[in-house]
Design a protein around this motif. Structure first.
Motif, PDB file in Angstrom:
ATOM      1  N   ASN A 107     -13.327   4.599  18.323  1.00  6.41           N
ATOM      2  CA  ASN A 107     -14.355   4.786  19.363  1.00  6.41           C
ATOM      3  C   ASN A 107     -14.216   3.779  20.502  1.00  6.41           C
ATOM      4  N   ARG A 108     -12.967   3.421  20.838  1.00  7.64           N
ATOM      5  CA  ARG A 108     -12.770   2.445  21.923  1.00  7.64           C
ATOM      6  C   ARG A 108     -12.107   3.138  23.108  1.00  7.64           C
ATOM      7  N   ALA A 109     -12.751   4.212  23.577  1.00  5.36           N
ATOM      8  CA  ALA A 109     -12.176   4.992  24.676  1.00  5.36           C
ATOM      9  C   ALA A 109     -12.033   4.138  25.936  1.00  5.36           C
ATOM     10  N   LEU A 110     -13.044   3.293  26.193  1.00  7.57           N
ATOM     11  CA  LEU A 110     -12.992   2.486  27.420  1.00  7.57           C
ATOM     12  C   LEU A 110     -11.815   1.509  27.378  1.00  7.57           C
ATOM     13  N   ASP A 111     -11.504   1.009  26.175  1.00 11.17           N
ATOM     14  CA  ASP A 111     -10.366   0.093  26.043  1.00 11.17           C
ATOM     15  C   ASP A 111      -9.062   0.798  26.393  1.00 11.17           C
ATOM     16  N   VAL A 112      -8.947   2.056  25.965  1.00 11.33           N
ATOM     17  CA  VAL A 112      -7.723   2.815  26.256  1.00 11.33           C
ATOM     18  C   VAL A 112      -7.575   2.994  27.764  1.00 11.33           C
ATOM     19  N   VAL A 113      -8.680   3.380  28.404  1.00  8.39           N
ATOM     20  CA  VAL A 113      -8.619   3.599  29.858  1.00  8.39           C
ATOM     21  C   VAL A 113      -8.295   2.281  30.569  1.00  8.39           C
ATOM     22  N   ALA A 114      -8.930   1.188  30.116  1.00  6.39           N
ATOM     23  CA  ALA A 114      -8.684  -0.113  30.764  1.00  6.39           C
ATOM     24  C   ALA A 114      -7.225  -0.530  30.585  1.00  6.39           C
ATOM     25  N   ASP A 115      -6.687  -0.307  29.401  1.00  7.34           N
ATOM     26  CA  ASP A 115      -5.286  -0.674  29.155  1.00  7.34           C
ATOM     27  C   ASP A 115      -4.363   0.146  30.057  1.00  7.34           C
ATOM     28  N   ALA A 116      -4.683   1.431  30.183  1.00 10.08           N
ATOM     29  CA  ALA A 116      -3.860   2.293  31.043  1.00 10.08           C
ATOM     30  C   ALA A 116      -3.927   1.817  32.495  1.00 10.08           C
ATOM     31  N   GLU A 117      -5.121   1.427  32.921  1.00 14.90           N
ATOM     32  CA  GLU A 117      -5.261   0.967  34.302  1.00 14.90           C
ATOM     33  C   GLU A 117      -4.505  -0.340  34.516  1.00 14.90           C
ATOM     34  N   ARG A 118      -4.542  -1.191  33.512  1.00 16.53           N
ATOM     35  CA  ARG A 118      -3.849  -2.472  33.642  1.00 16.53           C
ATOM     36  C   ARG A 118      -2.331  -2.233  33.784  1.00 16.53           C
ATOM     37  N   ARG A 119      -1.844  -1.206  33.113  1.00 17.59           N
ATOM     38  CA  ARG A 119      -0.413  -0.914  33.190  1.00 17.59           C
ATOM     39  C   ARG A 119      -0.068  -0.095  34.419  1.00 17.59           C
ATOM     40  N   GLY A 120      -1.069   0.394  35.115  1.00 12.45           N
ATOM     41  CA  GLY A 120      -0.829   1.210  36.295  1.00 12.45           C
ATOM     42  C   GLY A 120      -0.867   2.679  35.919  1.00 12.45           C
ATOM     43  N   LEU A 121      -1.861   3.383  36.467  1.00 14.67           N
ATOM     44  CA  LEU A 121      -2.036   4.777  36.045  1.00 14.67           C
ATOM     45  C   LEU A 121      -0.832   5.630  36.415  1.00 14.67           C
ATOM     46  N   ALA A 122      -0.247   5.322  37.607  1.00 10.63           N
ATOM     47  CA  ALA A 122       0.907   6.129  38.031  1.00 10.63           C
ATOM     48  C   ALA A 122       2.044   5.992  37.021  1.00 10.63           C
ATOM     49  N   THR A 123       2.256   4.764  36.570  1.00 13.85           N
ATOM     50  CA  THR A 123       3.329   4.532  35.598  1.00 13.85           C
ATOM     51  C   THR A 123       3.023   5.228  34.282  1.00 13.85           C
ATOM     52  N   VAL A 124       1.768   5.079  33.832  1.00 17.76           N
ATOM     53  CA  VAL A 124       1.396   5.663  32.542  1.00 17.76           C
ATOM     54  C   VAL A 124       1.566   7.180  32.579  1.00 17.76           C
ATOM     55  N   LEU A 125       1.070   7.788  33.651  1.00 10.82           N
ATOM     56  CA  LEU A 125       1.128   9.251  33.730  1.00 10.82           C
ATOM     57  C   LEU A 125       2.570   9.751  33.763  1.00 10.82           C
ATOM     58  N   GLU A 126       3.465   8.923  34.316  1.00 10.73           N
ATOM     59  CA  GLU A 126       4.858   9.354  34.405  1.00 10.73           C
ATOM     60  C   GLU A 126       5.686   8.984  33.188  1.00 10.73           C
ATOM     61  N   ARG A 127       5.268   7.914  32.470  1.00 11.61           N
ATOM     62  CA  ARG A 127       6.185   7.404  31.458  1.00 11.61           C
ATOM     63  C   ARG A 127       5.630   7.388  30.034  1.00 11.61           C
ATOM     64  N   ALA A 128       4.323   7.492  29.889  1.00 12.63           N
ATOM     65  CA  ALA A 128       3.759   7.429  28.524  1.00 12.63           C
ATOM     66  C   ALA A 128       4.316   8.556  27.671  1.00 12.63           C
ATOM     67  N   ASP A 129       4.468   8.286  26.383  1.00 11.06           N
ATOM     68  CA  ASP A 129       4.928   9.357  25.510  1.00 11.06           C
ATOM     69  C   ASP A 129       3.782  10.345  25.285  1.00 11.06           C
ATOM     70  N   SER A 130       4.118  11.468  24.673  1.00  4.56           N
ATOM     71  CA  SER A 130       3.151  12.563  24.559  1.00  4.56           C
ATOM     72  C   SER A 130       1.882  12.120  23.831  1.00  4.56           C
ATOM     73  N   GLU A 131       2.035  11.325  22.772  1.00  8.69           N
ATOM     74  CA  GLU A 131       0.867  10.937  21.969  1.00  8.69           C
ATOM     75  C   GLU A 131      -0.067  10.014  22.750  1.00  8.69           C
ATOM     76  N   ASP A 132       0.514   9.011  23.426  1.00  5.57           N
ATOM     77  CA  ASP A 132      -0.331   8.104  24.204  1.00  5.57           C
ATOM     78  C   ASP A 132      -0.989   8.832  25.375  1.00  5.57           C
ATOM     79  N   LEU A 133      -0.223   9.731  25.980  1.00  9.69           N
ATOM     80  CA  LEU A 133      -0.774  10.481  27.117  1.00  9.69           C
ATOM     81  C   LEU A 133      -1.947  11.351  26.656  1.00  9.69           C
ATOM     82  N   TRP A 134      -1.801  11.915  25.470  1.00  2.00           N
ATOM     83  CA  TRP A 134      -2.864  12.761  24.909  1.00  2.00           C
ATOM     84  C   TRP A 134      -4.096  11.912  24.611  1.00  2.00           C
ATOM     85  N   ALA A 135      -3.849  10.729  24.025  1.00  2.00           N
ATOM     86  CA  ALA A 135      -4.974   9.834  23.716  1.00  2.00           C
ATOM     87  C   ALA A 135      -5.670   9.402  25.005  1.00  2.00           C
ATOM     88  N   LEU A 136      -4.881   9.144  26.044  1.00  2.00           N
ATOM     89  CA  LEU A 136      -5.488   8.738  27.322  1.00  2.00           C
ATOM     90  C   LEU A 136      -6.354   9.875  27.877  1.00  2.00           C
TER      91      LEU A 136
END
Lengths: 208, 425
Positions: B278-307
């Motif tokens: 139940n730490r959805a906000l943590d996932v979003v914050a982590d994605a933002e810290r890594r850069g959303l553009a990068t995450v959307l382009e490079r995250a694997d399918s499972e992480d992208l799905w979780a995001l």
């Protein structure tokens, strides 16, 4: 322990597990056990929920809720062969909770009319639909325990002893609740001219 | 002992008639396969949460034991002469209970006990993530900082800006990060730094006078030498007064369009587990810290799905749509791509401009996964949307289709009512 189900080819001729075996399999996290439990008990639970609450979209969701609670409370089941009674008693607890929630909703007027709008039976007969709606209005006027006791005794056909066991009360208490619920239903039907004449007519047709 | 029996309780005739009538009217819901599947899915979620809680309990006990041991060790350990650095913000102690620094009007100065200074420009956001005996770790969320690090043996300072990590030992530089445009710029005045960039295979070494500019949106990287005396240029400005020079750290010549290199693969973040806690906000914050553009382009399918799911749960619907669209674009043959179509329909369900987009996504899902887990829901949602927008003929067709395929489904009552209304207008 591993249950054998129809999913496995070598299981076609296998006998279904007894309730006690099923309980042991559930406790052992056997992956096939939840589906067997569902197939065995969900029709009875769904039927009871629908009779107490009236047909509605949330019956399926509440049935799921009942079975999740069954799973959580399974360690407290002392007599594994009494699985069905245990499931029904969990279902009545869920019903108590749901009826209270609905009562509060009516009190705070979450529904504009103060009544639940979605009592839709299976009949095409407009008169029957109207009668069903009024019956559930009468049920809404009963206390939770009267309503549950009435449905278990009159609609589910349980004996007083079974009603008492399901509601976890003494036989005399169950008898009192059933009598009080049935008395109120009969009284309110007799004071409603439309319902009185509706039930005075012989009705032979079943659900269409 | 109570010996009362049901035999002593005659049934009330009127109540019995009511009971018979109600029993005949209320259909018994059948045990459908989809309901069973849904129950098993919810049950496995429940079991997973229980296991996580148990693990959490064990983890908490271990952590507590370690803390007690650590406190005991600390109590008996003499104070080290080279203790952790301390710092002050504009002459004041750091914010109590947190280390988020927001400078709205004027710049803020972080003065460290070793003489190092970090100036945070106005309207910038940054955090001192960690301070230790060798240096500190600073995360720049947005804006610009000017850094002046005093050279010391074994000094270790790290500056993070989105997905970029700058490692320094003793130097002066300015770093700027614009997350909206995914622009990064580092201007080095003196000393040397190395920068880990998502577009470079290895760390980029920079010398005094060089400026590194990276656009994640355009996938371009430029290393330039400042020729006008070191006047600073914000990252969003064109680099008109700079001269491009080759850098051995890049795979190709500067300013060319670069694909993310193989060695810069996505490192699995385990967001599914985080989300299960139940730490959805943590996932979003982590994605933002890594850069959303990068995450959307490079995250694997499972992480992208979780995001995508975390963004839905956190109410970040635009981000959820982006992640689901990326899932479909990047992993088109996966089951998740099909499911993404259904969830995109749900996200567009309440579009103020009408149900067109949602209906389109539901149709696409039903075409791609006619027997999928959400087929009943997709058809039911279609029915609801069409009814809501008074498209009665289409709604009736969908209702009939629904009843044919899912006669005991969740929307069967609504479908029956619609069919009945059409038969008896």
């Amino acid at each position: 322990m591993r249950l054998v189900t129809e999913r496995s080819p070598r299981t076609v001729a296998a006998r279904p597990p007894t309730d006690a075996e099923l309980v042991r399999a559930l406790r052992a996290d056997d992956p096939a056990a939840p589906a067997i439990l569902w197939a065995r008990c969900s029709p009875a639970v769904g039927r009871l929920l629908a009779k107490v609450l009236g047909p509605g979209l949330e019956i399926e969701d509440l049935t799921q809720e009942v079975f999740l609670r069954v799973f959580v409370r399974l360690p407290s089941l002392r007599e594994p062969s009494a699985l069905k009674a245990f499931v029904l008693s969990v279902a009545t607890n869920v019903l108590k909770w749901e009826l209270r929630r609905r009562w509060v909703s009516r009190r705070v007027r979450l529904s504009i009319s103060g009544r639940l709008p979605d009592i839709a039976g299976t009949s095409n007969d407009a008169e029957a639909r109207q009668a069903l709606r009024r019956c559930y209005q009468i049920f809404d006027s009963l206390t939770t325990k009267e309503r549950l006791a009435f449905v278990l005794r009159y609609l589910e056909g349980m004996t007083i002893e079974e009603v008492a066991a399901t509601l976890a009360v003494s036989v005399s208490t169950a008898k009192r609740w059933v009598g009080s619920g049935a008395g109120k239903v009969a009284d309110r039907v007799s004071r409603d001219p439309d319902l009185r004449s509706f039930f005075a007519k012989p009705r032979e047709e079943g659900p269409s | 002992m109570n010996v009362e029996s049901s035999d002593e309780t005659p049934l009330d005739r009127t109540a019995e008639r009511v009971a018979d009538f109600v029993t005949g009217q209320v259909a018994s819901p059948a045990a459908s396969r989809s309901s069973s599947n849904e129950f098993e899915r919810r049950l496995s979620g429940l079991r997973r949460r229980r296991r996580n809680r148990q693990r959490l309990g064990i983890g908490a006990a271990v952590t507590l034991a370690l803390m007690v041991a650590g406190l005991a060790a600390f109590r008996f350990k003499p104070a080290a002469p080279g203790a952790d650095l301390s710092y002050r913000v504009d002459g004041q102690p750091p914010p109590a209970g947190g280390n988020v620094l927001v400078s709205e009007r004027a710049e803020s100065l972080l003065a460290f006990s070793d003489g190092s200074k970090v100036r945070i420009a106005a309207r910038s956001r940054g955090r001192v993530v960690d301070v230790n005996g060798h240096g500190a770790r600073f995360a720049l969320d947005e804006g610009k900082v000017s850094v002046d690090i005093v050279h010391r043996p074994r000094a270790q300072w790290t500056f993070e800006a989105g997905p970029f990590v700058v490692s320094v030992h003793g130097t002066s530089f300015t770093v700027a990060w614009n997350p909206a445009d995914t622009l990064f710029e580092l201007r080095l005045q003196s000393g040397a730094v190395s920068v880990a960039s998502p577009l470079a295979a290895s760390e980029i070494g920079l010398r005094a006078g060089q400026t590194l500019r990276v656009s994640l949106r355009d996938l371009t990287s430029t290393v330039a030498v400042t020729v006008d005396g070191g006047r600073e240029t914000p990252p969003s400005h064109p680099a008109g007064n700079t001269t491009a020079v080759p850098s051995p750290a890049f795979d190709g010549p500067p300013t060319t369009r670069a694909r993310p290199p193989e060695s810069a693969r996505w490192s699995y973040r385990g967001w599914t587990t985080t989300l299960a806690q139940n730490r959805a906000l943590d996932v979003v914050a982590d994605a933002e810290r890594r850069g959303l553009a990068t995450v959307l382009e490079r995250a694997d399918s499972e992480d992208l799905w979780a995001l995508a799911n975390a963004a839905r749960y956190a109410g970040r619907f635009a981000l959820a749509r982006q992640a689901l669209t990326a899932q479909r674009r990047r992993f088109p043959s996966s089951d998740r791509a099909q499911e993404a179509a259904f969830l995109l329909g749900r996200l567009h369900d309440a579009d103020p401009e009408g149900p067109g987009t949602a209906l389109g996504w539901y149709d696409r899902y039903l075409a791609e996964a006619p027997d999928g887990a959400h087929a009943s829901d997709a058809l039911g949602r279609k029915l609801t949307l069409l009814q809501r927008s008074n498209r009665t003929t289409e709604a009736l067709a969908v209702a009939q289709d629904y009843l044919r395929r899912f006669p005991r489904g969740t929307y069967a009552n609504a479908a029956h009512a619609l069919v009945r209304a059409a038969q008896h207008p």
